[in-house]
Design an enzyme around this catalytic site. Structure first.
Site, short mmCIF file in Angstrom:
data_model
loop_
_atom_site.label_atom_id
_atom_site.label_comp_id
_atom_site.label_asym_id
_atom_site.label_seq_id
_atom_site.Cartn_x
_atom_site.Cartn_y
_atom_site.Cartn_z
N HIS A 275 -18.77 -11.33 -31.63
CA HIS A 275 -17.47 -10.62 -31.60
C HIS A 275 -16.66 -11.01 -30.37
CE1 HIS A 275 -18.98 -7.22 -34.44
NE2 HIS A 275 -18.76 -8.35 -35.06
N ASN B 153 -33.38 2.01 -32.46
CA ASN B 153 -32.09 2.69 -32.35
C ASN B 153 -32.31 4.16 -31.98
OD1 ASN B 153 -29.22 2.00 -32.68
ND2 ASN B 153 -29.23 3.69 -34.15
N TYR C 151 -7.81 -4.03 -22.93
CA TYR C 151 -8.95 -4.92 -22.63
C TYR C 151 -9.08 -5.17 -21.13
CZ TYR C 151 -9.92 -5.44 -27.52
OH TYR C 151 -10.27 -5.16 -28.81
N CYS D 5 -6.29 -19.07 -25.73
CA CYS D 5 -4.86 -19.36 -25.79
C CYS D 5 -4.41 -19.48 -27.24
CB CYS D 5 -4.55 -20.67 -25.05
SG CYS D 5 -2.78 -21.08 -25.13
N ILE E 239 -19.19 -7.26 -26.25
CA ILE E 239 -18.28 -8.18 -25.55
C ILE E 239 -18.52 -8.12 -24.04
CG2 ILE E 239 -16.54 -8.19 -27.37
CD1 ILE E 239 -14.96 -6.06 -25.90
N ASP E 240 -19.53 -7.32 -23.61
CA ASP E 240 -19.88 -7.33 -22.18
C ASP E 240 -20.81 -8.51 -21.92
OD1 ASP E 240 -21.97 -4.71 -23.25
OD2 ASP E 240 -22.77 -6.59 -22.46
N ARG F 106 -11.15 -2.36 -20.00
CA ARG F 106 -12.56 -2.51 -20.36
C ARG F 106 -13.21 -3.58 -19.50
NH1 ARG F 106 -14.57 -0.22 -24.26
NH2 ARG F 106 -16.11 -1.75 -24.86
N THR G 171 -27.49 -0.64 -32.82
CA THR G 171 -26.30 -0.87 -33.63
C THR G 171 -26.32 0.07 -34.83
OG1 THR G 171 -24.99 -2.52 -34.86
CG2 THR G 171 -27.39 -2.83 -34.84
N SER G 172 -25.13 0.57 -35.18
CA SER G 172 -25.03 1.62 -36.20
C SER G 172 -25.10 1.07 -37.62
CB SER G 172 -23.70 2.36 -36.04
OG SER G 172 -22.63 1.43 -36.23
N1 APR Z 1 -30.50 3.44 -27.09
C1 APR Z 1 -30.54 2.99 -28.38
N2 APR Z 1 -29.55 3.18 -29.27
C2 APR Z 1 -28.45 3.85 -28.84
C3 APR Z 1 -28.33 4.35 -27.53
C4 APR Z 1 -29.42 4.12 -26.64
N3 APR Z 1 -29.38 4.56 -25.37
N4 APR Z 1 -27.12 4.98 -27.43
C5 APR Z 1 -26.52 4.87 -28.62
N5 APR Z 1 -27.31 4.20 -29.49
C6 APR Z 1 -27.04 3.84 -30.88
C7 APR Z 1 -26.18 4.83 -31.61
O1 APR Z 1 -27.01 5.82 -32.21
C8 APR Z 1 -25.50 3.96 -32.67
O2 APR Z 1 -26.29 3.89 -33.85
O3 APR Z 1 -26.31 2.63 -30.87
C9 APR Z 1 -25.47 2.57 -32.02
C10 APR Z 1 -24.08 2.16 -31.58
O4 APR Z 1 -23.30 2.05 -32.73
P1 APR Z 1 -21.75 1.69 -32.59
O5 APR Z 1 -21.11 2.56 -31.56
O6 APR Z 1 -21.19 1.67 -33.98
O7 APR Z 1 -21.73 0.22 -31.99
P2 APR Z 1 -22.01 -1.13 -32.79
O8 APR Z 1 -23.02 -0.93 -33.85
O9 APR Z 1 -22.28 -2.17 -31.76
O10 APR Z 1 -20.56 -1.43 -33.45
C11 APR Z 1 -20.45 -2.64 -34.15
O11 APR Z 1 -18.08 -2.26 -34.45
O12 APR Z 1 -16.12 -1.50 -33.53
C12 APR Z 1 -16.83 -2.63 -33.88
O13 APR Z 1 -16.62 -4.74 -32.88
C13 APR Z 1 -17.11 -3.45 -32.65
O14 APR Z 1 -19.08 -4.73 -32.13
C14 APR Z 1 -18.63 -3.46 -32.57
C15 APR Z 1 -19.05 -3.18 -34.00
#
Ligand code: APR
Length: 231
Positions: free
Chosen positions: A105, A197, A52, A113, A89-90, A55, A172-173
C-alpha cells in the site's frame, strides 16, 4: 521452509500508530474517503498532503515493538525464505532490521511524482513543497496506494504466495482486498495458514489456525516456534 507474513496496522498498534478500524471508524479524525482517495487529492490536495504530513511526523516519533523485532530476527535466520508483505505505510519493519519487506500500500517515507513518475525520499512537508527534484514540477504526492488504485507488487506477491509453505497474517482485520484474500491463495498452493490477531478478523474462518492476543506477545512466541522447528 518458505514463509510469507502479511502484516496490517495491528502490528504497529503497540508502537503507538493508530489502526484504521479499531477506533470510531475515523482515521485520526478524518473519514478515509476524505483523504485516502485520488478524488480527494484532486478535490483538495492541500488537505490530503497535510494529512499525510501529519502521519509522517507521527510515525517518525514511534519505534518498533517486539513483534517487528521478532520478524527481523526470523529474517536473519531464514533469509530469502521469508518475505514480509505489509499493508502498513510506516517503516517500523525496516527500523527493526527487516530488509525483505513489500509495501503493497506504499509508504510514507517516499513521494511519487505525478508528472515524471520518479520516487524520492520525503524529508519535509509536501504541503509546503511538492517540488519534484527529478523534473522540477510541483507534482509530488504521497507514495501511498489510495482506495480505487492498484496495490503495488501484486505479481511478486502472487509468486511468493504460490511458493510458500506457511502463510501468517498478523494484525489485519481482513476488511480490504486483495490482501484479505491472500490466505486463500496460499492455502490453494498447499501452505499452512495461521492468523495472529487481537480479535476475530473478517477472514479468521479461512485460516488453519487462529491465535488471539497482542502482536507483541504472539509474534515472538511464534518466531521461537519456527526457529526451533528449522533448528
Ligand atoms: N496486536 C494484534 N492485533 C491488533 C492489535 C495488537 N496490539 N491492535 C489491533 N489489532 C488488530 C485489530 O483487532 C484489527 O483486526 O489489528 C487489526 C487492524 O485492522 P485495521 O485497522 O483494519 O487495519 P488493516 O487490516 O491493516 O487495514 C487494511 O485498510 O484502510 C486501509 O490501506 C489501509 O492498509 C490499510 C487496510
Amino acid at each position: 521452509m518458505r514463509i510469507v507474513v502479511l502484516t496490517g496496522a495491528g502490528i504497529s498498534a503497540e508502537s503507538g500508530v493508530p489502526t484504521f478500524r479499531d477506533a470510531d471508524g475515523l482515521w485520526e479524525g478524518h473519514r478515509v474517503e476524505d483523504v485516502a482517495t485520488p478524488e480527494a487529492f484532486e478535490r483538495d490536495p492541500r488537505t490530503v498532503q497535510r494529512f499525510y504530513d501529519e502521519r509522517r511526523r507521527a510515525v517518525a516519533a514511534v519505534r518498533p515493538n517486539p513483534a517487528h523485532v521478532a520478524l527481523a530476527e526470523l529474517e536473519r535466520r531464514l533469509g530469502d525464505d521469508l518475505v514480509v508483505v505489509t499493508q502498513n505505510i510506516d517503516d517500523l519493519h525496516e527500523q527493526a532490521g527487516s530488509t525483505r519487506v513489500v509495501h503493497m500500500h506504499g509508504r510514507l517515507d517516499t513521494a511519487l511524482c505525478e508528472t515524471c513518475g520518479a520516487r524520492t525520499p520525503v524529508d519535509r512537508d509536501l504541503a509546503d513543497d511538492a517540488g519534484c527534484p527529478a523534473c522540477g514540477t510541483a507534482s509530488l504526492r504521497p507514495d501511498v496506494v489510495w482506495f480505487g488504485e492498484m496495490p503495488y507488487d501484486l505479481d511478486r506477491i502472487d509468486l511468493e504466495l504460490a511458493a510458500c509453505d506457511r502463510f501468517v497474517a498478523i494484525g489485519t482485520s481482513g476488511a480490504v482486498y486483495p490482501a484479505a484474500g491472500f490466505v486463500l491463495t496460499a492455502a490453494g498452493f498447499g501452505a499452512r495458514t495461521l492468523e495472529l490477531n487481537l480479535v476475530e478478523s473478517e477472514v479468521s474462518l479461512l485460516f488453519d489456525e487462529v491465535r488471539h492476543g497482542l502482536a507483541s506477545m504472539l509474534v515472538p512466541a511464534w518466531v521461537d516456534e519456527i526457529l526451533a522447528e528449522v533448528g
